[in-house]
Design an enzyme around this catalytic site. Structure first.
Site, PDB file in Angstrom:
ATOM      1  N   HIS A  39       0.812  -1.214   0.000  1.00 19.25           N
ATOM      2  CA  HIS A  39       0.000   0.000   0.000  1.00 19.25           C
ATOM      3  C   HIS A  39       0.851   1.272   0.000  1.00 19.25           C
ATOM      4  O   HIS A  39       0.418   2.311  -0.509  1.00 19.25           O
ATOM      5  CB  HIS A  39      -0.928   0.008   1.212  1.00 19.25           C
ATOM      6  CG  HIS A  39      -1.965  -1.078   1.170  1.00 19.25           C
ATOM      7  ND1 HIS A  39      -2.769  -1.383   2.240  1.00 19.25           N
ATOM      8  CD2 HIS A  39      -2.325  -1.937   0.178  1.00 19.25           C
ATOM      9  CE1 HIS A  39      -3.564  -2.392   1.930  1.00 19.25           C
ATOM     10  NE2 HIS A  39      -3.314  -2.741   0.689  1.00 19.25           N
ATOM     11  N   PHE A  52      -1.067  -8.195   4.983  1.00 16.27           N
ATOM     12  CA  PHE A  52       0.286  -7.647   4.837  1.00 16.27           C
ATOM     13  C   PHE A  52       0.334  -6.305   4.105  1.00 16.27           C
ATOM     14  O   PHE A  52       1.303  -6.000   3.413  1.00 16.27           O
ATOM     15  CB  PHE A  52       1.195  -8.654   4.123  1.00 16.27           C
ATOM     16  CG  PHE A  52       1.017 -10.069   4.579  1.00 16.27           C
ATOM     17  CD1 PHE A  52       1.088 -10.386   5.924  1.00 16.27           C
ATOM     18  CD2 PHE A  52       0.733 -11.082   3.680  1.00 16.27           C
ATOM     19  CE1 PHE A  52       0.904 -11.688   6.362  1.00 16.27           C
ATOM     20  CE2 PHE A  52       0.546 -12.390   4.106  1.00 16.27           C
ATOM     21  CZ  PHE A  52       0.626 -12.689   5.454  1.00 16.27           C
ATOM     22  N   CYS A  53      -0.674  -5.467   4.276  1.00 15.78           N
ATOM     23  CA  CYS A  53      -0.725  -4.156   3.603  1.00 15.78           C
ATOM     24  C   CYS A  53      -0.531  -4.291   2.104  1.00 15.78           C
ATOM     25  O   CYS A  53       0.060  -3.418   1.457  1.00 15.78           O
ATOM     26  CB  CYS A  53       0.304  -3.190   4.195  1.00 15.78           C
ATOM     27  SG  CYS A  53      -0.048  -2.712   5.885  1.00 15.78           S
ATOM     28  N   ALA A  54      -1.018  -5.403   1.567  1.00 18.43           N
ATOM     29  CA  ALA A  54      -0.986  -5.642   0.125  1.00 18.43           C
ATOM     30  C   ALA A  54      -2.272  -6.380  -0.234  1.00 18.43           C
ATOM     31  O   ALA A  54      -2.246  -7.475  -0.810  1.00 18.43           O
ATOM     32  CB  ALA A  54       0.247  -6.454  -0.265  1.00 18.43           C
TER      33      ALA A  54
END
Length: 462
Positions: free
Chosen positions: A137, A384-386
């Site tokens: 992100h 995982f911020c993805a």
């Protein structure tokens, strides 16, 4: 360590303990944590991709400098002058670590996220930004306010990534500014991206490229010149220097032309009142333009110390050892059919020490909680911020993490194990053994969801 730190280093009486388990000793390697089943165990930190522990050398260097701390660029006193020298030498050390070009600028920021937001704020008018949906992100989101942002579909191979980018760039207005943002190594799968080829494709179509090296720089040598990228960004806290600093390094023209990222002291050269009551400001054209406020000299010095330690250890040797540890994980779980590793380019694709997986019949948050509470192993669970990438790899577009302990096949979360230069072999062996035991025997304790996290239930054993 930077030359300016020689006076400081000579005063240090702290020496890093030798380690037979890892090439670079890290802080916290002997920390004991309690187990819900009774007793204690040495903590196995296997979440390097989120934040790596400080190198012992970095800690020693910072501790040696701390008594000499002074304001940077702002004082005539000895400690201020020493700190200023230390800060600017740290800049040169990191630029050398990245093999920057002679006319590149290196700006100290707070993190990779901060670095990419800084660059987003410096984009020229009308700039089009191309970014793959697979990005973290921090690299996916800052550009949305810049204008047109084509989000490119996840590729199935490095070659397809280059082809996808070339097609997208060929369809753009060739006369307008454009930027490509790409990761060097995935924070989800660990897979290495074809940065050099993507940079060549970008330049062939008149675009520039920024490399998100947050997951690459701790594991592989990064050369701005060799890769051909225009900018590179990374974080100290992933490079064994968790003291609140990051880096944006690269071409100076867009940075010089942009308004300062933050307005304030340090960024301004002169400020004068006008007759109409307003103020005129002349901003610096050096990196100071985007470093308003008192610089984080400790954070910058810590990054420089880590850069020198990694360079001296040798990335070839570090990568070779890391590959052995990654193979130990994959081969140790190869005969456990319930474990499925996530991959974009295929299981044999080159990667750094980052692996994500799911376990059939388990909610990933529950599994990660059991690894921690029953084995003293710290991993990461979630998206995982993805989010777009993990959802693609898990085959779902919607859904949440699910309740702790619920074996929901549709729960969209995964488990990530990540390692680095400070990882002992025993931690990897313990992780493999723990995964096998949990899959075979189940958790020995009961768990519940509290504030969105899976935690051991005080009621006791399962």
């Amino acid at each position: 360590m930077p030359a300016a730190a020689a006076t400081v280093a000579e005063t240090s009486t702290v020496a890093a303990e030798p380690s037979v388990c890892a090439p670079l000793p890290v802080l916290g390697r002997d920390v004991a944590v309690p187990l819900v089943t009774g007793g204690e165990v040495t903590y196995a930190a296997l979440d390097y991709a989120a934040s790596a522990p400080a190198l012992q050398r970095v800690w020693d260097d910072v501790a040696a400098y701390a008594p000499y701390y002074g304001s940077v660029h702002r004082g005539a006193g000895y400690l201020s002058q020493l700190s200023t020298d230390l800060f600017e030498n740290a800049r040169r050390t990191v630029a050398e670590f990245l093999d920057c070009r002679a006319d590149d600028q290196l700006v100290f920021t707070r993190s990779t996220t901060d670095s990419l937001n800084l660059l987003a704020a410096a984009l020229p008018d009308g700039c089009e930004v191309f970014v793959f949906e697979t990005e973290h992100h921090a690299a996916l989101l800052p550009w949305r306010r810049a204008g047109r942002v084509p989000f490119l579909d996840a590729p199935d191979s490095p070659a397809q990534a280059v082809e996808t980018l070339e097609r997208a760039l060929a369809d753009r207005d060739p006369h307008g500014p454009a930027l490509v943002c790409v990761t060097g190594a995935s924070n989800v799968t660990g897979e290495l991206w074809p940065v050099r080829e993507l940079a060549a494709a970008a330049h062939a179509h008149g675009a520039r490229i920024v490399l998100d090296a947050a997951q690459l720089a701790p594991h592989r040598a990064v050369s701005v010149r060799d890769l051909g990228v225009d900018w590179v960004a990374f974080s100290g806290h992933k490079l064994y220097a968790p003291f609140g600093s990051g880096v944006l390094a690269g071409r100076a023209d867009w940075l010089r032309a942009a308004e300062p990222y933050l307005a304030g002291g340090g960024a301004s050269r002169t400020v004068a009142r006008r007759e109409d009551g307003g103020v005129d400001v002349q901003w610096h054209e050096t990196a100071a333009r985007h470093e308003a406020g008192s610089p984080n000299v400790i954070g910058a010095y810590a990054i420089a110390s880590a850069c020198e330690a990694l360079t001296e250890a040798g990335f070839d040797a570090l990568a070779e050892r890391e590959d052995v540890l990654v193979r130990a994980v994959r081969e140790g779980l190869a005969d456990v059919p319930e474990v499925r590793f996530l991959s974009l380019f295929g299981d044999d694709a080159p990667r750094v020490g980052v692996l994500s997986f799911v376990v059939d019949g388990w909610n990933s948050s529950h599994f990660a909680a059991a690894l921690s509470a029953e084995y003293g192993i710290g991993v990461r669970d979630g998206l995982f911020c993805a989010h777009p990438l993990v959802r693609r790899l898990l085959g779902g577009d919607t859904g949440g993490a699910g309740e702790c302990g619920a074996p929901e096949a549709g729960a969209l979360n995964a488990i990530r194990v990540s390692l680095g230069a400070g990882t002992p072999e025993e931690h990897v062996a313990r992780f493999v053994r723990a995964v096998r035991e949990l899959v075979r025997d189940g958790a020995r304790w009961t768990y519940r969801t509290v504030d969105g996290r899976c935690v051991p239930d005080p009621s006791g054993r399962a």
